[in-house]
Design a protein around this motif. Structure first.
Motif, PDB file in Angstrom:
ATOM      1  N   GLY A   1     110.770 -33.847  32.526  1.00 28.65           N
ATOM      2  CA  GLY A   1     109.878 -34.931  32.158  1.00 28.65           C
ATOM      3  C   GLY A   1     108.606 -34.328  31.610  1.00 28.65           C
ATOM      4  N   PRO A   2     107.622 -35.175  31.269  1.00 30.33           N
ATOM      5  CA  PRO A   2     106.367 -34.647  30.752  1.00 30.33           C
ATOM      6  C   PRO A   2     105.718 -33.676  31.739  1.00 30.33           C
ATOM      7  N   THR A   3     105.037 -32.662  31.216  1.00 27.65           N
ATOM      8  CA  THR A   3     104.261 -31.745  32.038  1.00 27.65           C
ATOM      9  C   THR A   3     103.163 -32.515  32.763  1.00 27.65           C
ATOM     10  N   ALA A   4     102.558 -33.466  32.039  1.00 29.88           N
ATOM     11  CA  ALA A   4     101.507 -34.297  32.627  1.00 29.88           C
ATOM     12  C   ALA A   4     101.339 -35.550  31.790  1.00 29.88           C
ATOM     13  N   VAL A   5     100.872 -36.622  32.458  1.00 26.01           N
ATOM     14  CA  VAL A   5     100.472 -37.842  31.741  1.00 26.01           C
ATOM     15  C   VAL A   5      98.957 -37.894  31.805  1.00 26.01           C
ATOM     16  N   ILE A   6      98.295 -37.954  30.638  1.00 23.64           N
ATOM     17  CA  ILE A   6      96.833 -37.811  30.592  1.00 23.64           C
ATOM     18  C   ILE A   6      96.208 -38.881  29.700  1.00 23.64           C
ATOM     19  N   ASP A   7      94.891 -38.991  29.762  1.00 25.75           N
ATOM     20  CA  ASP A   7      94.173 -39.822  28.803  1.00 25.75           C
ATOM     21  C   ASP A   7      93.895 -38.994  27.547  1.00 25.75           C
ATOM     22  N   ALA A   8      93.579 -39.674  26.471  1.00 26.33           N
ATOM     23  CA  ALA A   8      93.383 -39.002  25.186  1.00 26.33           C
ATOM     24  C   ALA A   8      92.036 -38.284  25.170  1.00 26.33           C
ATOM     25  N   ASP A   9      91.960 -37.167  25.857  1.00 28.22           N
ATOM     26  CA  ASP A   9      90.681 -36.511  26.069  1.00 28.22           C
ATOM     27  C   ASP A   9      90.892 -34.990  26.101  1.00 28.22           C
ATOM     28  N   VAL A  10      90.093 -34.258  25.336  1.00 28.51           N
ATOM     29  CA  VAL A  10      90.245 -32.809  25.247  1.00 28.51           C
ATOM     30  C   VAL A  10      90.097 -32.153  26.623  1.00 28.51           C
TER      31      VAL A  10
ATOM     32  N   VAL B   1      93.286 -32.198  28.549  1.00 23.43           N
ATOM     33  CA  VAL B   1      94.245 -31.203  28.066  1.00 23.43           C
ATOM     34  C   VAL B   1      93.880 -29.833  28.625  1.00 23.43           C
ATOM     35  N   THR B   2      92.601 -29.501  28.560  1.00 21.99           N
ATOM     36  CA  THR B   2      92.136 -28.214  29.064  1.00 21.99           C
ATOM     37  C   THR B   2      92.454 -28.067  30.549  1.00 21.99           C
TER      38      THR B   2
ATOM     39  N   VAL C   1      94.818 -29.563  32.281  1.00 23.40           N
ATOM     40  CA  VAL C   1      96.254 -29.397  32.524  1.00 23.40           C
ATOM     41  C   VAL C   1      96.714 -27.986  32.152  1.00 23.40           C
ATOM     42  N   LEU C   2      96.201 -27.468  31.037  1.00 28.28           N
ATOM     43  CA  LEU C   2      96.728 -26.195  30.542  1.00 28.28           C
ATOM     44  C   LEU C   2      96.112 -24.983  31.229  1.00 28.28           C
TER      45      LEU C   2
ATOM     46  N   ALA D   1     111.570 -32.821  26.650  1.00 24.56           N
ATOM     47  CA  ALA D   1     111.297 -32.101  27.897  1.00 24.56           C
ATOM     48  C   ALA D   1     112.390 -31.088  28.219  1.00 24.56           C
TER      49      ALA D   1
ATOM     50  N   LEU E   1     104.754 -30.522  27.555  1.00 25.92           N
ATOM     51  CA  LEU E   1     104.876 -31.876  26.998  1.00 25.92           C
ATOM     52  C   LEU E   1     103.803 -32.752  27.621  1.00 25.92           C
TER      53      LEU E   1
ATOM     54  N   ALA F   1     102.054 -36.367  27.815  1.00 26.81           N
ATOM     55  CA  ALA F   1     102.170 -37.794  27.515  1.00 26.81           C
ATOM     56  C   ALA F   1     100.783 -38.419  27.625  1.00 26.81           C
ATOM     57  N   VAL F   2     100.331 -39.053  26.561  1.00 26.30           N
ATOM     58  CA  VAL F   2      98.976 -39.576  26.495  1.00 26.30           C
ATOM     59  C   VAL F   2      98.987 -41.100  26.606  1.00 26.30           C
TER      60      VAL F   2
ATOM     61  N   LEU G   1      93.309 -36.997  19.149  1.00 29.74           N
ATOM     62  CA  LEU G   1      93.145 -35.979  20.192  1.00 29.74           C
ATOM     63  C   LEU G   1      93.513 -34.592  19.642  1.00 29.74           C
TER      64      LEU G   1
ATOM     65  N   LEU H   1      91.270 -31.225  19.262  1.00 26.01           N
ATOM     66  CA  LEU H   1      91.650 -29.988  19.949  1.00 26.01           C
ATOM     67  C   LEU H   1      91.536 -28.772  19.040  1.00 26.01           C
TER      68      LEU H   1
ATOM     69  N   LEU I   1      90.547 -23.201  23.311  1.00 26.49           N
ATOM     70  CA  LEU I   1      91.851 -23.293  23.973  1.00 26.49           C
ATOM     71  C   LEU I   1      93.002 -23.171  22.986  1.00 26.49           C
TER      72      LEU I   1
END
Lengths: 432, 432
Positions: free
Chosen positions: A413-422, A425-426, A428-429, B189, B195, B197-198, B208, B212, B217
């Motif tokens: 599945g997805p690595t993470a579900v996030i909001d559209a925000d840099v 992303v930082t 999570v990664l 996935a 991956l 998901a936003v 986004l 980035l 990053l």
């Protein structure tokens, strides 16, 4: 053989009528058990011994040049199939000539030093090798004047038959177990035709189709994998032909095939032997390996226990396209494996999912459960020493992961579900 | 142009360094708006006017013979792409040379008298045309020393990037809207990589990714459809090249393409014009048509209202692979359509489902929603007289129905669910 075979009707042995249908180089039907010979027709079992019938040929002018000048699909081998020379010009899905992918990453992951190839039949029009067998059966139905093509299916065949009939302007009747994956049911239904979902297993479905053949209702029907089975099964030879041609007109040292009915494995072996006999490739030794899921492993069990007879099982595995508990060609698959010095293995459903993921992560090929079975069994056979890691090996991927998403759903599945925000992303990664 | 373009960094105009990366026949990046020229690099927007950059070429020795002697995949056109001559030998998915299917049944259903063809890009390795563009971007990332390939995706691109990276031994970061179809999320996935998901629309995802690009990053990242977009987009030319070659080195009279960003349509048009300029095909007139879903139809609306500017929309359609509300190449798509005398139409979600079913029932091709859009819009344009039913026409199917099962789920299904009994079959088939 099993009771699912009924005798060929009144076809005269070795005595084709003058206006016989054009089956190209095919000359007769021959009993695999007793060798009795019959004229070409919609027959599939020997009158004498109830053994299964197989197409016999009188090949003429089969050369590399002739094949190479053909189309980029399976019809380049029309001169080796029970089809008229014009079969490829009639409306059909034109399957075949799928990619032979050099799989260095997977070889490394499996600890192999020999070259590993994946014959990726998910590239066929309905994304499984079944398009090949259906194309030959569709042609046979035309020659025999049968207006409806029908089948018993574990799923892939359902889509292949319904799609081929749609394009070919034929009617279709597809019979499936009612518990199949959505991807297979919906796909088959979208192509149109009649789709019958049966409360029961594939073996129940298969028995129903055998019973239907005597019924007046089905006078005009060709069941691709029952009464057209001798023609149908020959379509699988093209997998073997393509492997040899794509390797530059030579045979691999090892080939590993999934086993459902066992037909594909035996036909790949037949294709290799034919190419040798016809002088198209050198007569180099090769070994044939078979792969099953433990939840439906009648041929693997027979191999392990040294039996010639395959004892039926009640299937219980996520590898539904291999879930044939009473495989018609099981004994012949056993024979090909033993004769060539190969082996057969079986793996758990968890290993099937791991096999799917390993092939996807190493080669970018998303296989259905049958492909996961084959990868996992290859790993097992390498570990046990049954397969040689230094030998050039071809692995057959017969279908597409999109049809069996359930096998990986919940595992990936997805690595993470996030909001559209840099910053998200930082986070999570960079978070370990 | 839109704010999603940021300036090319400090690349010297027309002044490539001595050890410039090998991009084959590609010679420069040129601004589509003001014509300013830049050295090849990971740049995508003009310093002068913020216009999008496009690859410029110095073609040499492009002949039919050279192309025909190439591999049976898109790399046969390497001499027309921004790639080194050896790009096809590096690990990649080797997409392309998908089937051009003569669609007589569909033509009849649509009332066409001219020949209709379907260019079926569902035959690509991950079953969409995105494998083509990713293959070029993957090559560009290698030339530019970028170890991670990334993308903003509506779904098909996600799988294409993750699969290509898996096979290519690269890292991947794939960013998708969180509401995508299971078939696309799970597939992406399974190939591995990161991956994300936003929570938001594709346009949020795209924004986004643009943000980035300035971030430390992502120093090592090539966003295939952002900072590698000039290279990436050129991959779509191969659809046009293949159509012309597969027709026997000539152009069709009409071509109909779905519009998401608008890039595919413009690149097919570019491919046709290049083939004419290079003398590979005769300069025969052709018209380019575009297809959108009404729920995301900014380019269709601009066409209908006679605007040059595309007003962004908030997408609301089942055709998620076309759900780009602010399409980067919308104005260029409009230009190609108008210049060629074509038209653009849009259809409801119900018509999309009908389009999917019509293509499946007539030709045995199970398309994703984008294919349903294109079939339904062709029908509409024929009805309105905008498209000519007597002209030879090519319809682009860019993706696979297995990834968008929801579009047909609930509309199709088994004819009947029965017990394994001949009488039940008889009852179902003989009851009107």
């Amino acid at each position: 053989m099993s009771t699912s075979f009924i005798p060929a009707s009144e076809l005269p042995a070795d005595d084709a009528p003058p206006a016989a249908p054009d089956f190209g180089p095919a000359a007769r039907l021959t009993c695999r058990e007793c060798g009795s010979s019959y004229a070409l027709g919609a027959a599939y079992a020997c009158i004498e011994c109830f053994g299964p019938l197989e197409v016999g040929y009188d090949y003429v002018d089969v050369t590399r040049e002739r094949i190479e000048s053909g189309p980029q699909n399976m019809w380049r081998y029309a001169c080796l199939l029970p089809v008229a020379s014009y079969a490829g010009d009639e409306p059909n899905l034109n399957p075949g000539m799928t990619r032979l992918v050099r799989a260095d990453n997977l070889a490394r992951a499996l600890g192999m030093t020999g070259t590993l190839w994946v014959k990726d039949d998910s590239g066929n029009p309905t994304h499984s090798f079944k398009d090949r067998v259906v194309a030959v059966a569709q042609s046979a139905a035309r020659r025999l004047g049968l207006g409806t093509i029908a089948c018993a299916s574990t799923g892939n065949l359902a889509g292949a038959v319904a799609a081929a009939a749609a394009r070919g302007g034929q009617k279709s009747v597809v019979v499936i177990p009612s518990d199949l994956e959505d991807g297979k049911v919906v796909t088959a239904a979208t192509y149109g035709g009649t789709l019958l979902a049966v409360n029961g297993s594939y073996d129940d479905v298969n028995r129903l189709c055998s019973e239907l053949i005597g019924d007046p209702l089905t006078e005009d029907w060709g069941f691709v994998n029952v009464n057209l089975r001798p023609y149908y099964a020959e379509g699988s030879k093209t997998v073997g032909y393509e492997i040899a041609e794509q390797l530059g007109w030579r045979l691999p040292q090892q080939v590993i095939s999934p086993i459902a009915s066992g037909s594909l494995l035996t036909k790949v072996d037949k294709a290799f032997r034919e190419f040798v006999q016809l002088g198209l490739v050198a007569d180099t030794p090769y070994r044939v390996f078979g792969a099953q899921a433990t939840g439906c492993s009648p041929v693997s069990v027979a191999f392990r226990e040294g039996h010639d007879v395959v004892r039926p099982q009640r299937p219980n595995t996520i590898a539904k396209s291999l879930a044939i508990g009473n495989p018609a060609d099981g004994p012949y698959a056993l024979d090909a494996v033993r004769r060539s010095g190969g082996a057969i293995g079986d793996v758990s459903d968890a290993e099937v999912t791991e096999g799917i993921r390993l092939l996807a992560e190493t080669e970018g090929i998303f296989a259905e459960t049958a492909g996961g079975v084959t990868v996992a069994v290859l790993r097992q056979l390498l570990a046990s020493g049954a397969a040689d890691p230094a030998a050039e090996t071809v692995l057959l991927n017969t279908g597409d992961g999109l049809k069996t998403l359930d096998a990986v759903l919940g595992h990936v599945g997805p690595t993470a579900v996030i909001d559209a925000d840099v910053d998200e992303v930082t986070r999570v990664l960079t978070t370990p």
